[in-house]
Design an enzyme around this catalytic site. Sequence first.
Site, PDB file in Angstrom:
ATOM      1  N   HIS A  35     -12.644  15.464  -3.784  1.00 19.60           N
ATOM      2  CA  HIS A  35     -12.500  16.142  -2.492  1.00 19.60           C
ATOM      3  C   HIS A  35     -11.657  17.398  -2.668  1.00 19.60           C
ATOM      4  CE1 HIS A  35     -13.268  12.271  -0.217  1.00 19.60           C
ATOM      5  NE2 HIS A  35     -12.759  11.757  -1.309  1.00 19.60           N
ATOM      6  N   TYR A  36     -11.816  18.358  -1.770  1.00 15.74           N
ATOM      7  CA  TYR A  36     -10.721  19.303  -1.559  1.00 15.74           C
ATOM      8  C   TYR A  36      -9.971  18.875  -0.317  1.00 15.74           C
ATOM      9  CZ  TYR A  36     -13.776  22.209   1.612  1.00 15.74           C
ATOM     10  OH  TYR A  36     -14.591  22.678   2.597  1.00 15.74           O
ATOM     11  N   THR A  37      -8.681  19.299  -0.242  1.00 14.86           N
ATOM     12  CA  THR A  37      -7.868  18.867   0.890  1.00 14.86           C
ATOM     13  C   THR A  37      -8.276  19.592   2.170  1.00 14.86           C
ATOM     14  OG1 THR A  37      -6.208  20.461   0.160  1.00 14.86           O
ATOM     15  CG2 THR A  37      -5.875  18.148  -0.467  1.00 14.86           C
ATOM     16  N   GLU A 100      -8.040  13.783  -4.228  1.00  8.80           N
ATOM     17  CA  GLU A 100      -7.951  14.970  -3.370  1.00  8.80           C
ATOM     18  C   GLU A 100      -7.376  16.116  -4.202  1.00  8.80           C
ATOM     19  OE1 GLU A 100      -8.742  15.797  -0.280  1.00  8.80           O
ATOM     20  OE2 GLU A 100      -9.134  13.886   0.749  1.00  8.80           O
ATOM     21  N   HIS A 142     -17.609  14.575  -2.379  1.00  5.09           N
ATOM     22  CA  HIS A 142     -17.653  13.979  -1.046  1.00  5.09           C
ATOM     23  C   HIS A 142     -18.952  14.389  -0.343  1.00  5.09           C
ATOM     24  CE1 HIS A 142     -15.169  12.982   2.831  1.00  5.09           C
ATOM     25  NE2 HIS A 142     -16.053  12.069   2.548  1.00  5.09           N
ATOM     26  N   ASP A 152     -17.133  19.273   0.914  1.00  2.00           N
ATOM     27  CA  ASP A 152     -16.164  19.337  -0.184  1.00  2.00           C
ATOM     28  C   ASP A 152     -16.574  18.516  -1.408  1.00  2.00           C
ATOM     29  OD1 ASP A 152     -15.552  17.009   1.574  1.00  2.00           O
ATOM     30  OD2 ASP A 152     -13.834  16.692   0.267  1.00  2.00           O
TER      31      ASP A 152
HETATM   32 ZN    ZN Z   1     -13.473  14.912   1.387  1.00  3.51          ZN
END
Ligand code: ZN
Length: 253
Positions: A35-37, A100, A142, A152
Amino acid sequence: MSARGPDSQLAARFLDSPNRGERRGNRRPNCLILHYTGMPTGEAALRTLTDPGSEVSAHYLVWEDGAVDQLVAERDRAWHAGKAVWKGESDLNSASIGIEIVNPGHDGGSPPFPDRQIEATIALARDIGARWGIAPERVLAHSDIAPARKRDPGEAFPWKALWRGGVGHWTEPAPLDGGSLFAHEEESPPVRALQAMLALYGYGQEITGVYDRQTRQVVAAFQRHFRPERIDGEADASTVATLKALLDALGLR
Ligand SMILES: [Zn+2]
């Protein structure tokens, strides 16, 4: 207070997020979700990921400078996937480890991921993958598992660099060549064949035979991960050839 330390020696701190539970059905993690935050700062993301009111978390947080924090023990179920599906599994939180990566994402202008952060992500993913026996093709975005809701870690995320570092599944994308092979809402056997290939790779793609909205969303997710030069949800020849090459590499076609 927990006396737990991190599961990975690459994590500097264990910051025990309350947002966790037991993996259902005694599942072991068999995939890794990146994921990215998607928040302005890493500090803001860390607050959210450890705030009991947010009901979100991940096992690890990778900062821009490559520092790694662990927030949830790997044996526990973190809350990062949401409504998602991959290869028929819909409780991805019970079946995965979530990482993340601090980056503000699309809404923050999609800045590049610093090299040190990517190197740390590669090292962490290798460590987790080796300890749990996670197959390369089960290192996922994600957006791969929730194409209708999520973008993301985004097309700026360097999947090729991860692959070069021994993480994930990748093939050089086929060159861009022309536009969509299908009209919107076209119903035809080739559309059905494309949908079947996307589902075979793992996407939660319904086989409707119609080039419908959900198909465009899945194609866009595929492009973000595997053919990032153009993300438009249109099944052009390059997209289809890249998908076939990935399936061939796994012996699935
Ligand atoms: Zn995500």
